[in-house]
Motif scaffolding. Structure first.
Motif, PDB file in Angstrom:
ATOM      1  N   PHE A 180       7.988   9.790  -2.622  1.00 16.53           N
ATOM      2  CA  PHE A 180       7.124   8.887  -3.377  1.00 16.53           C
ATOM      3  C   PHE A 180       6.195   9.683  -4.270  1.00 16.53           C
ATOM      4  CE2 PHE A 180       4.528   9.886   0.337  1.00 16.53           C
ATOM      5  CZ  PHE A 180       3.273  10.073  -0.215  1.00 16.53           C
ATOM      6  N   THR A 181       5.648   9.009  -5.252  1.00 13.26           N
ATOM      7  CA  THR A 181       4.563   9.538  -6.065  1.00 13.26           C
ATOM      8  C   THR A 181       3.339   8.660  -5.842  1.00 13.26           C
ATOM      9  OG1 THR A 181       5.010   8.171  -8.017  1.00 13.26           O
ATOM     10  CG2 THR A 181       6.232  10.256  -7.812  1.00 13.26           C
ATOM     11  N   VAL A 182       2.169   9.204  -6.101  1.00 11.23           N
ATOM     12  CA  VAL A 182       0.939   8.431  -5.923  1.00 11.23           C
ATOM     13  C   VAL A 182       0.951   7.183  -6.782  1.00 11.23           C
ATOM     14  CG1 VAL A 182      -1.549   8.484  -6.353  1.00 11.23           C
ATOM     15  CG2 VAL A 182      -0.459  10.369  -5.152  1.00 11.23           C
ATOM     16  N   ASN A 183       1.526   7.263  -7.967  1.00 13.30           N
ATOM     17  CA  ASN A 183       1.544   6.103  -8.864  1.00 13.30           C
ATOM     18  C   ASN A 183       2.334   4.932  -8.295  1.00 13.30           C
ATOM     19  OD1 ASN A 183      -0.038   7.220 -10.868  1.00 13.30           O
ATOM     20  ND2 ASN A 183       1.692   8.126 -11.968  1.00 13.30           N
ATOM     21  N   GLU A 184       3.196   5.198  -7.304  1.00 13.56           N
ATOM     22  CA  GLU A 184       3.962   4.113  -6.680  1.00 13.56           C
ATOM     23  C   GLU A 184       3.152   3.379  -5.611  1.00 13.56           C
ATOM     24  OE1 GLU A 184       8.190   6.483  -7.336  1.00 13.56           O
ATOM     25  OE2 GLU A 184       7.331   6.321  -5.327  1.00 13.56           O
ATOM     26  N   ILE A 185       2.013   3.946  -5.218  1.00  8.75           N
ATOM     27  CA  ILE A 185       1.125   3.316  -4.231  1.00  8.75           C
ATOM     28  C   ILE A 185      -0.125   2.765  -4.899  1.00  8.75           C
ATOM     29  CG2 ILE A 185      -0.195   3.687  -2.104  1.00  8.75           C
ATOM     30  CD1 ILE A 185       1.667   6.046  -1.496  1.00  8.75           C
ATOM     31  N   ALA A 186      -0.680   3.525  -5.823  1.00  9.61           N
ATOM     32  CA  ALA A 186      -1.920   3.121  -6.490  1.00  9.61           C
ATOM     33  C   ALA A 186      -1.710   1.833  -7.271  1.00  9.61           C
ATOM     34  CB  ALA A 186      -2.395   4.233  -7.418  1.00  9.61           C
ATOM     35  N   GLY A 187      -2.791   1.060  -7.376  1.00 14.24           N
ATOM     36  CA  GLY A 187      -2.752  -0.171  -8.151  1.00 14.24           C
ATOM     37  C   GLY A 187      -2.138  -1.345  -7.420  1.00 14.24           C
ATOM     38  N   LYS A 188      -1.871  -1.197  -6.126  1.00 15.12           N
ATOM     39  CA  LYS A 188      -1.239  -2.283  -5.367  1.00 15.12           C
ATOM     40  C   LYS A 188      -2.185  -2.877  -4.320  1.00 15.12           C
ATOM     41  CE  LYS A 188       3.462  -0.733  -6.254  1.00 15.12           C
ATOM     42  NZ  LYS A 188       4.750  -0.255  -5.705  1.00 15.12           N
ATOM     43  N   ASN A 189      -3.467  -2.635  -4.487  1.00 15.19           N
ATOM     44  CA  ASN A 189      -4.496  -3.194  -3.612  1.00 15.19           C
ATOM     45  C   ASN A 189      -4.326  -2.746  -2.169  1.00 15.19           C
ATOM     46  OD1 ASN A 189      -6.898  -4.666  -3.331  1.00 15.19           O
ATOM     47  ND2 ASN A 189      -5.781  -6.457  -2.581  1.00 15.19           N
ATOM     48  N   VAL A 190      -3.996  -1.468  -1.995  1.00 16.32           N
ATOM     49  CA  VAL A 190      -3.919  -0.854  -0.669  1.00 16.32           C
ATOM     50  C   VAL A 190      -5.230  -0.102  -0.427  1.00 16.32           C
ATOM     51  CG1 VAL A 190      -2.697   0.795   0.795  1.00 16.32           C
ATOM     52  CG2 VAL A 190      -1.423  -0.600  -0.857  1.00 16.32           C
ATOM     53  N   GLN A 191      -5.867  -0.370   0.704  1.00 21.01           N
ATOM     54  CA  GLN A 191      -7.103   0.349   1.005  1.00 21.01           C
ATOM     55  C   GLN A 191      -6.827   1.644   1.774  1.00 21.01           C
ATOM     56  OE1 GLN A 191      -7.245  -3.324   1.079  1.00 21.01           O
ATOM     57  NE2 GLN A 191      -8.007  -2.763  -0.958  1.00 21.01           N
ATOM     58  N   TYR A 192      -5.849   1.599   2.692  1.00 26.30           N
ATOM     59  CA  TYR A 192      -5.524   2.802   3.481  1.00 26.30           C
ATOM     60  C   TYR A 192      -4.017   2.857   3.659  1.00 26.30           C
ATOM     61  CZ  TYR A 192      -5.663   6.383   7.158  1.00 26.30           C
ATOM     62  OH  TYR A 192      -5.490   7.526   7.888  1.00 26.30           O
ATOM     63  N   CYS A 193      -3.421   3.987   3.305  1.00 27.87           N
ATOM     64  CA  CYS A 193      -1.984   4.207   3.483  1.00 27.87           C
ATOM     65  C   CYS A 193      -1.801   5.285   4.545  1.00 27.87           C
ATOM     66  CB  CYS A 193      -1.335   4.622   2.163  1.00 27.87           C
ATOM     67  SG  CYS A 193       0.457   4.815   2.284  1.00 27.87           S
ATOM     68  N   ALA A 194      -1.193   4.907   5.668  1.00 30.43           N
ATOM     69  CA  ALA A 194      -1.003   5.803   6.819  1.00 30.43           C
ATOM     70  C   ALA A 194       0.407   6.366   6.784  1.00 30.43           C
ATOM     71  CB  ALA A 194      -1.242   5.037   8.119  1.00 30.43           C
ATOM     72  N   LEU A 195       0.530   7.670   6.620  1.00 31.47           N
ATOM     73  CA  LEU A 195       1.822   8.318   6.437  1.00 31.47           C
ATOM     74  C   LEU A 195       2.172   9.237   7.595  1.00 31.47           C
ATOM     75  CD1 LEU A 195       1.439   9.393   2.710  1.00 31.47           C
ATOM     76  CD2 LEU A 195       2.837   7.500   3.560  1.00 31.47           C
ATOM     77  N   GLY A 196       3.461   9.467   7.749  1.00 35.14           N
ATOM     78  CA  GLY A 196       3.994  10.502   8.618  1.00 35.14           C
ATOM     79  C   GLY A 196       5.044  11.288   7.864  1.00 35.14           C
ATOM     80  N   HIS A 197       5.431  12.413   8.423  1.00 36.81           N
ATOM     81  CA  HIS A 197       6.513  13.302   7.999  1.00 36.81           C
ATOM     82  C   HIS A 197       6.009  14.724   7.813  1.00 36.81           C
ATOM     83  CE1 HIS A 197      10.386  14.706   6.901  1.00 36.81           C
ATOM     84  NE2 HIS A 197      10.115  14.900   5.634  1.00 36.81           N
TER      85      HIS A 197
END
Length: 216
Positions: A180-197
């Motif tokens: 993923f790129t940050v631009n694919e998450i930003a602007g979608k009204n997400v306050q916290y994105c919890a990732l693994g890997h």
């Protein structure tokens, strides 16, 4: 509304093999038991801190090595949390594939597994929180799955949970799964994105908006 508290973890890798590390088998057994001990302490922290949620962003165990004893260990530990909700988004090492405990076993009532390769949501109106998760059902995803994440409505505090690879910062020797790129998450009204890997805690740089994107 009162503040909401959650614990975000990933990449526990229960039942992992240390054979490639050259360790003698007894040391491998001790290290696997130490991993269990760490997981047990995190669950104890969730109880003592009064967490509302536990977020597990993939690779909780090794699918090809997981044993019935390990599932029973997980079941007992998660059941002890009582009303604390647990959300699991399977990753590349523990995909929700045929034969996986995610599909075959009975998990405690407080556990929710995101068992499909699409973003699905669970809402808590009393807390003002929505948890949206995506789960791997195979051990490799090359697609940019965040492109499927819609813009989320703003009546909730939105938490997104998944496994994935920030392609702007791939650790040496680390394979890309769910890039993923940050631009694919930003602007979608997400306050916290919890990732693994990735196995090092850090906040992913986001120059676009205020979305916090974290590896555990």
């Amino acid at each position: 509304m009162r503040p909401v508290r959650f614990i975000h973890l990933s990449d526990v890798h229960l039942d992992t093999s240390f054979s490639g590390s050259g360790f003698p088998s007894r040391l491998g057994d001790r290290k696997r038991e130490a991993i269990r001990g760490t997981f047990r302490r995190i669950m104890e922290d969730a109880l003592s801190w009064g967490a509302d949620f536990v977020l597990i962003a993939g690779d909780l165990f090794e699918l090809e090595r997981v044993t019935p004893d390990t599932f029973e260990f997980l079941r007992q530990q998660l059941e002890k949390l009582g009303e604390i909700r647990v959300f699991i988004s399977p990753g590349n090492h523990d995909p929700c594939a045929q034969g996986s405990p995610y599909r075959e076993e009975s998990w405690p009532a407080n556990v929710h597994v995101f068992d499909a390769e699409e973003f699905r949501a669970v809402e808590f109106p009393d807390l003002g929180v929505r948890v949206t998760g995506f789960g791997f059902t195979r051990n490799r995803i090359d697609e940019h799955h965040f492109q499927r994440l819609p813009v989320l409505s703003d009546e909730y505090f939105n938490i997104v949970l998944t496994h994935g690879s920030d392609i702007s910062r791939v650790p040496e020797g680390k394979s890309k799964h769910g890039p993923f790129t940050v631009n694919e998450i930003a602007g979608k009204n997400v306050q916290y994105c919890a990732l693994g890997h990735y196995h090092q805690q850090h906040r992913v740089a986001n120059p676009v908006d205020e979305t916090q994107i974290w590896y555990s």
